[in-house]
Scaffold this active site. Structure first.
Site, PDB file in Angstrom:
ATOM      1  N   ARG A   1     -19.444   1.625 -36.346  1.00  0.00           N
ATOM      2  CA  ARG A   1     -18.175   1.113 -35.804  1.00  0.00           C
ATOM      3  C   ARG A   1     -18.165  -0.412 -35.704  1.00  0.00           C
ATOM      4  O   ARG A   1     -17.104  -1.012 -35.537  1.00  0.00           O
ATOM      5  CB  ARG A   1     -17.867   1.723 -34.445  1.00  0.00           C
ATOM      6  CG  ARG A   1     -18.797   1.274 -33.338  1.00  0.00           C
ATOM      7  CD  ARG A   1     -18.340   1.797 -32.002  1.00  0.00           C
ATOM      8  NE  ARG A   1     -19.390   1.665 -30.999  1.00  0.00           N
ATOM      9  CZ  ARG A   1     -19.211   1.922 -29.722  1.00  0.00           C
ATOM     10  NH1 ARG A   1     -18.038   2.320 -29.295  1.00  0.00           N
ATOM     11  NH2 ARG A   1     -20.199   1.793 -28.858  1.00  0.00           N
TER      12      ARG A   1
ATOM     13  N   SER B   1       0.819  -1.216   0.000  1.00  0.00           N
ATOM     14  CA  SER B   1       0.000   0.000   0.000  1.00  0.00           C
ATOM     15  C   SER B   1       0.854   1.267   0.000  1.00  0.00           C
ATOM     16  O   SER B   1       0.404   2.322  -0.446  1.00  0.00           O
ATOM     17  CB  SER B   1      -0.952  -0.003   1.199  1.00  0.00           C
ATOM     18  OG  SER B   1      -0.223  -0.011   2.412  1.00  0.00           O
TER      19      SER B   1
ATOM     20  N   ARG C   1      -8.801  -4.224 -18.127  1.00  0.00           N
ATOM     21  CA  ARG C   1      -9.075  -5.274 -17.140  1.00  0.00           C
ATOM     22  C   ARG C   1      -8.324  -4.991 -15.841  1.00  0.00           C
ATOM     23  O   ARG C   1      -8.625  -5.562 -14.808  1.00  0.00           O
ATOM     24  CB  ARG C   1      -8.692  -6.646 -17.696  1.00  0.00           C
ATOM     25  CG  ARG C   1      -9.517  -7.091 -18.885  1.00  0.00           C
ATOM     26  CD  ARG C   1     -10.973  -7.304 -18.532  1.00  0.00           C
ATOM     27  NE  ARG C   1     -11.168  -8.358 -17.556  1.00  0.00           N
ATOM     28  CZ  ARG C   1     -11.230  -9.655 -17.815  1.00  0.00           C
ATOM     29  NH1 ARG C   1     -11.127 -10.070 -19.063  1.00  0.00           N
ATOM     30  NH2 ARG C   1     -11.413 -10.550 -16.853  1.00  0.00           N
ATOM     31  N   HIS C   2      -7.316  -4.124 -15.916  1.00  0.00           N
ATOM     32  CA  HIS C   2      -6.582  -3.733 -14.702  1.00  0.00           C
ATOM     33  C   HIS C   2      -7.389  -2.626 -14.029  1.00  0.00           C
ATOM     34  O   HIS C   2      -7.341  -1.466 -14.432  1.00  0.00           O
ATOM     35  CB  HIS C   2      -5.156  -3.317 -15.072  1.00  0.00           C
ATOM     36  CG  HIS C   2      -4.394  -4.471 -15.634  1.00  0.00           C
ATOM     37  ND1 HIS C   2      -3.734  -5.365 -14.831  1.00  0.00           N
ATOM     38  CD2 HIS C   2      -4.264  -4.929 -16.895  1.00  0.00           C
ATOM     39  CE1 HIS C   2      -3.208  -6.324 -15.578  1.00  0.00           C
ATOM     40  NE2 HIS C   2      -3.513  -6.079 -16.840  1.00  0.00           N
ATOM     41  N   ARG C   3      -8.148  -3.017 -13.015  1.00  0.00           N
ATOM     42  CA  ARG C   3      -9.177  -2.134 -12.453  1.00  0.00           C
ATOM     43  C   ARG C   3      -8.699  -1.324 -11.270  1.00  0.00           C
ATOM     44  O   ARG C   3      -9.129  -0.204 -11.041  1.00  0.00           O
ATOM     45  CB  ARG C   3     -10.373  -2.995 -11.995  1.00  0.00           C
ATOM     46  CG  ARG C   3     -10.994  -3.829 -13.075  1.00  0.00           C
ATOM     47  CD  ARG C   3     -11.760  -5.013 -12.514  1.00  0.00           C
ATOM     48  NE  ARG C   3     -10.870  -6.032 -11.956  1.00  0.00           N
ATOM     49  CZ  ARG C   3     -11.267  -7.137 -11.342  1.00  0.00           C
ATOM     50  NH1 ARG C   3     -12.555  -7.364 -11.203  1.00  0.00           N
ATOM     51  NH2 ARG C   3     -10.400  -8.000 -10.866  1.00  0.00           N
TER      52      ARG C   3
ATOM     53  N   LEU D   1      -6.112  -3.892 -21.497  1.00  0.00           N
ATOM     54  CA  LEU D   1      -5.575  -2.919 -20.527  1.00  0.00           C
ATOM     55  C   LEU D   1      -6.597  -2.581 -19.439  1.00  0.00           C
ATOM     56  O   LEU D   1      -6.266  -2.517 -18.249  1.00  0.00           O
ATOM     57  CB  LEU D   1      -5.151  -1.651 -21.285  1.00  0.00           C
ATOM     58  CG  LEU D   1      -4.432  -0.572 -20.485  1.00  0.00           C
ATOM     59  CD1 LEU D   1      -3.031  -1.038 -20.084  1.00  0.00           C
ATOM     60  CD2 LEU D   1      -4.333   0.727 -21.290  1.00  0.00           C
TER      61      LEU D   1
ATOM     62  N   GLN E   1     -15.742   6.206 -29.786  1.00  0.00           N
ATOM     63  CA  GLN E   1     -16.041   5.882 -31.188  1.00  0.00           C
ATOM     64  C   GLN E   1     -17.441   6.325 -31.566  1.00  0.00           C
ATOM     65  O   GLN E   1     -17.818   6.245 -32.726  1.00  0.00           O
ATOM     66  CB  GLN E   1     -15.909   4.370 -31.417  1.00  0.00           C
ATOM     67  CG  GLN E   1     -14.479   3.893 -31.532  1.00  0.00           C
ATOM     68  CD  GLN E   1     -14.412   2.427 -31.943  1.00  0.00           C
ATOM     69  OE1 GLN E   1     -15.273   1.632 -31.568  1.00  0.00           O
ATOM     70  NE2 GLN E   1     -13.396   2.063 -32.696  1.00  0.00           N
TER      71      GLN E   1
ATOM     72  N   ARG F   1       1.770  -8.228 -18.074  1.00  0.00           N
ATOM     73  CA  ARG F   1       1.646  -7.923 -19.499  1.00  0.00           C
ATOM     74  C   ARG F   1       2.988  -7.816 -20.219  1.00  0.00           C
ATOM     75  O   ARG F   1       3.014  -7.702 -21.447  1.00  0.00           O
ATOM     76  CB  ARG F   1       0.890  -6.598 -19.696  1.00  0.00           C
ATOM     77  CG  ARG F   1      -0.507  -6.596 -19.097  1.00  0.00           C
ATOM     78  CD  ARG F   1      -1.404  -7.628 -19.719  1.00  0.00           C
ATOM     79  NE  ARG F   1      -2.760  -7.539 -19.169  1.00  0.00           N
ATOM     80  CZ  ARG F   1      -3.766  -8.305 -19.575  1.00  0.00           C
ATOM     81  NH1 ARG F   1      -3.592  -9.208 -20.519  1.00  0.00           N
ATOM     82  NH2 ARG F   1      -4.962  -8.185 -19.023  1.00  0.00           N
TER      83      ARG F   1
HETATM   84  C1  FAD Z   1      -1.487 -13.629 -20.343  1.00  0.00           C
HETATM   85  C2  FAD Z   1      -2.875 -13.265 -19.957  1.00  0.00           C
HETATM   86  C3  FAD Z   1      -3.956 -13.912 -20.513  1.00  0.00           C
HETATM   87  C4  FAD Z   1      -5.262 -13.595 -20.135  1.00  0.00           C
HETATM   88  N1  FAD Z   1      -6.306 -14.230 -20.723  1.00  0.00           N
HETATM   89  C5  FAD Z   1      -7.580 -13.922 -20.384  1.00  0.00           C
HETATM   90  C6  FAD Z   1      -8.714 -14.571 -20.986  1.00  0.00           C
HETATM   91  O1  FAD Z   1      -8.549 -15.440 -21.814  1.00  0.00           O
HETATM   92  N2  FAD Z   1      -9.947 -14.191 -20.615  1.00  0.00           N
HETATM   93  C7  FAD Z   1     -10.160 -13.222 -19.668  1.00  0.00           C
HETATM   94  O2  FAD Z   1     -11.301 -12.915 -19.359  1.00  0.00           O
HETATM   95  N3  FAD Z   1      -9.124 -12.574 -19.088  1.00  0.00           N
HETATM   96  C8  FAD Z   1      -7.849 -12.898 -19.427  1.00  0.00           C
HETATM   97  N4  FAD Z   1      -6.795 -12.217 -18.831  1.00  0.00           N
HETATM   98  C9  FAD Z   1      -7.079 -11.110 -17.916  1.00  0.00           C
HETATM   99  C10 FAD Z   1      -6.886 -11.514 -16.443  1.00  0.00           C
HETATM  100  O3  FAD Z   1      -7.776 -12.534 -16.071  1.00  0.00           O
HETATM  101  C11 FAD Z   1      -7.097 -10.289 -15.526  1.00  0.00           C
HETATM  102  O4  FAD Z   1      -8.428  -9.828 -15.680  1.00  0.00           O
HETATM  103  C12 FAD Z   1      -6.178  -9.140 -15.848  1.00  0.00           C
HETATM  104  O5  FAD Z   1      -4.865  -9.603 -15.998  1.00  0.00           O
HETATM  105  C13 FAD Z   1      -6.238  -8.090 -14.740  1.00  0.00           C
HETATM  106  O6  FAD Z   1      -5.586  -8.607 -13.615  1.00  0.00           O
HETATM  107  P1  FAD Z   1      -6.109  -8.359 -12.137  1.00  0.00           P
HETATM  108  O7  FAD Z   1      -7.493  -8.858 -11.947  1.00  0.00           O
HETATM  109  O8  FAD Z   1      -5.032  -8.907 -11.246  1.00  0.00           O
HETATM  110  O9  FAD Z   1      -6.059  -6.758 -12.078  1.00  0.00           O
HETATM  111  P2  FAD Z   1      -6.913  -5.780 -11.167  1.00  0.00           P
HETATM  112  O10 FAD Z   1      -8.338  -5.855 -11.518  1.00  0.00           O
HETATM  113  O11 FAD Z   1      -6.310  -4.448 -11.303  1.00  0.00           O
HETATM  114  O12 FAD Z   1      -6.705  -6.318  -9.704  1.00  0.00           O
HETATM  115  C14 FAD Z   1      -5.452  -6.177  -9.059  1.00  0.00           C
HETATM  116  C15 FAD Z   1      -5.429  -7.126  -7.885  1.00  0.00           C
HETATM  117  O13 FAD Z   1      -6.394  -6.699  -6.923  1.00  0.00           O
HETATM  118  C16 FAD Z   1      -7.011  -7.840  -6.345  1.00  0.00           C
HETATM  119  N5  FAD Z   1      -8.444  -7.835  -6.710  1.00  0.00           N
HETATM  120  C17 FAD Z   1      -9.039  -7.086  -7.666  1.00  0.00           C
HETATM  121  N6  FAD Z   1     -10.351  -7.296  -7.690  1.00  0.00           N
HETATM  122  C18 FAD Z   1     -10.608  -8.205  -6.742  1.00  0.00           C
HETATM  123  C19 FAD Z   1     -11.781  -8.830  -6.312  1.00  0.00           C
HETATM  124  N7  FAD Z   1     -12.979  -8.574  -6.861  1.00  0.00           N
HETATM  125  N8  FAD Z   1     -11.697  -9.725  -5.312  1.00  0.00           N
HETATM  126  C20 FAD Z   1     -10.521 -10.004  -4.731  1.00  0.00           C
HETATM  127  N9  FAD Z   1      -9.347  -9.444  -5.100  1.00  0.00           N
HETATM  128  C21 FAD Z   1      -9.387  -8.549  -6.092  1.00  0.00           C
HETATM  129  C22 FAD Z   1      -6.305  -9.060  -6.895  1.00  0.00           C
HETATM  130  O14 FAD Z   1      -5.233  -9.389  -6.043  1.00  0.00           O
HETATM  131  C23 FAD Z   1      -5.778  -8.562  -8.210  1.00  0.00           C
HETATM  132  O15 FAD Z   1      -4.652  -9.290  -8.686  1.00  0.00           O
HETATM  133  C24 FAD Z   1      -5.484 -12.551 -19.191  1.00  0.00           C
HETATM  134  C25 FAD Z   1      -4.382 -11.899 -18.629  1.00  0.00           C
HETATM  135  C26 FAD Z   1      -3.095 -12.227 -18.990  1.00  0.00           C
HETATM  136  C27 FAD Z   1      -1.929 -11.478 -18.369  1.00  0.00           C
END
Ligand code: FAD
Length: 299
Positions: free
Chosen positions: A221, A100, A124-126, A122, A136, A248
């Protein structure tokens, strides 16, 4: 028809437009509020060194991501008087998994020359992120560019006029041009359709009239490919950036986002060199740049 070369994008544009630094006067106040003003003037204390770095350039704002993380970390134990230098301090906090501390400092990047498929991954990193992406629906795509997939771009030789890479590039250009032609053809038709529907529903409504273009763009689009270029402002804190670059920047990642990760790491090193020292850029087994993290506790 073949898409013009100047509509092709071969690399992302990355510019760090903002980052979190100290407000120097505020740091002075914080030191007084913490009762640490005596320590701040003793040479050799971590606080003295930190203040020196923040004031180094004699501006109203100073320091970097490493300094802010150290300032946050030292709050926890009031460890202003004794301790490691910044590089060792950061490495130790990383090894302890005290993540933190690295959420205080953020960076904002302008990204261009990335595809819609990249941004789908990108965003997906929340956690610890913010995104403002070109719409668009509002922005007409008739002048849009297309991102060449790295697998094609890396093998393509502009001097060659045969071979698989050349053939793929031609196919890619044809495919993008076809999509663009379709977009340009159906967009006014969609607008007309929308205007007819609006006229039937409520003639003369200004809001409905202006939204016809938006409705046409959002439907048109649908024929654009994943390779369509997009632009965005991307803000991220240090902790999430490390997490993201680890996921990534490695071999399993999509090549386009991996290339972006490597470019982002280059920028990050200017802002928080000690924090990002734990990430190494190297050549992967496929001959392309990749990111590896040193053996750290997960934070
Ligand atoms: C090589 C690769 C292939 C992938 N292939 C796919 C695919 O085929 N299909 C697909 O849908 N996605 C895919 N993903 C996306 C992957 O599943 C993640 O959604 C993405 O990498 C974001 O990671 P994250 O959830 O750790 O990030 P963030 O959402 O930023 O979360 C960061 C961290 O916070 C914690 N966290 C966040 N939210 C929660 C929660 N609700 N509960 C508990 N802890 C939480 C976790 O520790 C998490 O690691 C892929 C990713 C990679 C790198």
């Amino acid at each position: 028809m073949m898409l013009d070369f100047d509509r092709l994008v071969f690399a992302p544009g990355v510019a760090m437009v903002a980052n979190t630094v100290f407000v120097n006067a505020g740091l002075d106040d914080a030191i007084v509020l913490s009762g640490a003003e005596d320590i701040a003037i003793i040479p050799g204390t971590p606080l003295f060194d930190l203040v020196g770095r923040v004031y180094e350039n004699d501006n109203e704002r100073g320091g970097n991501g490493d300094d802010l993380a150290e300032f946050g970390g030292r709050q926890c134990y009031r460890s202003w008087r004794k301790g490691r230098g910044n590089a060792e301090y950061i490495a130790n906090v990383q090894a302890m998994g005290h993540g933190s501390v690295f959420e205080h400092a953020s960076m904002a990047f302008q990204l261009t020359g990335v595809s819609r498929s990249l941004t789908h991954e990108l965003i997906r990193h929340r956690v610890g992120t913010a995104y403002s992406q070109e719409s668009q629906r509002y922005v007409d795509a008739k002048d849009i560019r297309f991102v060449v997939p790295p697998l094609i771009a890396n093998s393509y030789d502009p001097e060659a006029s045969e071979g698989v890479a050349w053939k793929l590039m031609m196919k890619f250009r044809e495919s993008c041009q076809r999509a663009l032609d379709d977009y340009i053809e159906i967009q006014p038709m969609l607008k007309e359709l929308c205007e007819q529907a609006h006229a039937a529903a409520d003639a003369g409504d200004v809001k409905l009239a202006t939204s016809a273009q938006k409705r046409a763009n959002e439907a048109a689009r649908a024929v654009l490919p994943n390779a369509t270029e997009t632009r965005l402002l991307f803000t991220v804190n240090l902790r999430q950036m490390f997490h993201m670059l680890t996921l990534r920047g490695g071999e399993p990642a999509d090549l386009e986002i991996r290339r972006l990760a490597v470019a982002l790491l280059d920028n990050c090193r200017d802002y928080a060199p000690n924090f990002f020292a734990a990430l190494e850029e190297q050549v992967g087994n496929d001959g392309l740049a990749e990111i590896r993290s040193a053996n750290l506790a997960r934070f």
